[in-house]
Design an enzyme around this catalytic site. Structure first.
Site, short mmCIF file in Angstrom:
data_model
loop_
_atom_site.label_atom_id
_atom_site.label_comp_id
_atom_site.label_asym_id
_atom_site.label_seq_id
_atom_site.Cartn_x
_atom_site.Cartn_y
_atom_site.Cartn_z
N HIS A 15 -18.15 10.93 41.09
CA HIS A 15 -19.63 10.79 41.28
C HIS A 15 -20.37 12.16 41.16
CE1 HIS A 15 -22.97 8.31 41.65
NE2 HIS A 15 -23.02 7.59 42.47
N ASP A 52 -23.17 9.69 36.83
CA ASP A 52 -24.02 9.01 37.71
C ASP A 52 -23.49 7.36 37.46
OD1 ASP A 52 -25.59 10.96 38.79
OD2 ASP A 52 -26.94 10.98 37.07
#
Length: 523
Positions: free
Chosen positions: A494, A498
């Site tokens: 992450h 995204d």
């Protein structure tokens, strides 16, 4: 002419180290491979061995000096002759068996550690197939070494007799180290009792059940007497008030290093009011019975590396997993219709994996961050796809790489996956075949897994988990029908990917698999 001691390679992105401790001073006699000093980087502690027998003539970088890779640390004045036997390393002292064999032929041949692969600097001696005194033929396998990822067999360089084993089972050896000595042309003789294979008895002590998984060599008795903990570790233990018994050493031969003390010091302390545990309390009868039915096996280097890398991935990446499901009917129908013609033309079976590889390559073009990696403060985007395909083997999980998978057709992908899988199961993969992957596919479905969250393969930012195909009721065009369904899982970093990008990637994979015509039209 003096032999120079220089700073070894410190690792990727490590540009300097600090000289922490010198174990010898100028004028001291040193043996080849004897530890001279200890360097500290921001991540690891590095021991520097002596490259030759002789006398430490000069220390060019004192304790506290900051040095770069390749910098001069010291100079050693080589001895003109071997010197007294007691001045030699133990491994260079000839046994009576070896002397007797040499008298018969007069020529000894060293068995060396072969080239282990790019960036691999050491291995563990896993198994000796021969013992001292055995006759060996040229190219006959003598022993097997384990590296972090592959097993390496070591053949005999000459025909003769195995005169001496210098590296017993369980010992860690560096690239180009001596493993054994062959007496060329000698006849086989039985090794004298109590001497023939000192290395073998040493290995038995190292791998005894009491050692336990990933436990260093026994640290008591005669074995412990030869092991000197790093001076920096002794100082750290004294400053932290940590007992030597509370620290597990990870250095050479089980030596305690400075970082071992730091780990031990960070462990939560027992409450002051808690009574001390009973020392060496004997097991109760029921536990003793259980112990008799247990088997304790030392963790292999491959398994230890897998464990370390998986844990590093969890500690480093901001790992998250998103899920979806795919209707496999279209692919199964297409495969059933063309599998015979495909095999006849290309001489390879048409499986499901080539569809998944092509679908992932297609999706990676749209969401390039899933095919990228973080390097320090930079994001490195890969304009190619080297597809890692996880393969389970008897020794553990390995990930061979299909290079430039985005440029390959279905047949070539199936051929390469088949060949790499076979080499993986036979332990024949090279380091080059397991390096450089940009994205990975892991198929837990072959073992019956219905749903799982795969762990990233650093430094990659994405891994796709395939699962079992199972018929389930689903709604299609307002009607409930039975379809072969598979859950998909994408684990991603992450920090660079995204949620929108991860979900988009998985949706594109789903769309390409449910309608393979999209792959042909690049939609």
């Amino acid at each position: 002419m003096p032999v120079e001691v220089r700073v070894p390679t410190l690792g990727e992105s490590v540009s300097e180290a600090t000289v922490a401790t010198w174990f010898r001073k100028p004028g001291d006699r040193v043996a080849v491979d004897e530890m001279l000093c200890e360097l500290e980087t921001d991540k690891v502690t590095v021991e520097v061995p002596s490259p030759a027998d002789g006398q430490l003539a000069e220390i060019a970088a004192p304790e506290g000096a900051v040095v770069a890779p390749g910098a001069l640390l010291a100079r050693i004045a080589e001895t003109g002759n071997a010197g007294p036997e007691e001045m030699l390393p133990k491994s260079d002292t000839k046994t009576k068996t070896q002397e007797g064999l040499e008298k018969m032929s007069g020529k000894s041949v060293d068995v060396m550690v072969p080239t282990l692969g790019e960036s691999v600097t050491e291995a563990t001696v896993a198994t000796w197939f021969k013992k001292v005194g055995d006759a060996v033929a040229q190219d006959e396998m003598l022993c097997e070494l384990e590296t972090d990822k592959v097993s390496v067999e070591v053949p005999s360089p000459a025909a003769g007799v195995l005169a001496e084993i210098l590296a017993p089972e369980g010992e860690t050896v560096e690239a180009n180290a001596r493993l054994a000595v062959i007496t060329e042309g000698a006849a086989a003789t039985a090794a004298p009792a109590g001497e023939g294979d000192k290395a073998g008895s040493k290995a038995a002590r190292v791998a005894s059940p009491g050692a336990g998984p990933e436990t260093p060599r026994p640290r008591a008795g005669d074995e412990r007497a030869d092991i000197e903990d790093a001076p920096s570790a002794k100082k750290a233990m004294a400053e932290a008030g940590v007992s030597r018994d509370a620290v597990t050493g990870t250095g050479r031969d089980g030596r305690v290093m400075k970082e071992d003390v730091a780990r031990a010091g960070s462990a939560p302390a027992a409450p002051a009011s808690a009574p001390p545990p009973a020392a060496a309390a004997p097991r109760s009868p029921s536990n003793a019975e259980d112990a008799a039915r247990e088997e304790r096996v030392k963790m292999t280097r491959l398994r230890a590396t897998i464990a370390r890398r998986l844990k590093d991935a969890q500690n480093t990446a901001a790992m998250l997993t998103t899920y979806n499901e795919v209707d496999m009917k279209a692919i199964m129908d297409l495969r059933n219709a063309y599998k015979d013609q495909f095999e006849k033309k290309h001489k390879v079976k048409l499986g499901f994996m080539s569809f998944f590889v092509k679908a992932c390559c297609h999706a990676l073009k749209e969401v390039p961050e899933v095919n990228a990696e973080i390097d320090g403060g930079d994001v490195v985007y890969k304009h190619f796809v080297h597809m890692g395909v996880a393969v389970g083997t008897p020794n553990g999980l390995v990930v061979p790489v299909v290079r430039d998978a985005d440029q390959l057709g279905f047949a070539e992908i199936e051929k390469q996956i088949g060949e790499l899988g076979l080499r993986a199961r036979d332990g024949k993969l090279t380091m080059a075949e397991m390096q450089g992957g940009t994205f990975t596919i892991s198929n837990g479905g072959v073992y019956g897994s219905l749903m799982s969250s795969p762990i990233l393969n650093p430094p990659q930012s994405g891994i796709l988990g395939m699962h079992k195909i199972q018929e389930r009721p689903v709604v299609v065009n307002g009607e409930i029908v039975i379809r072969p369904m598979m859950y998909l899982a994408l684990s991603y970093d992450h920090r660079i990917v995204d949620g929108k990008g991860a979900v988009t990637f998985l949706v594109r994979v789903k769309e390409a698999l449910e309608d393979p015509r999209r792959l042909l039209m690049d939609l």
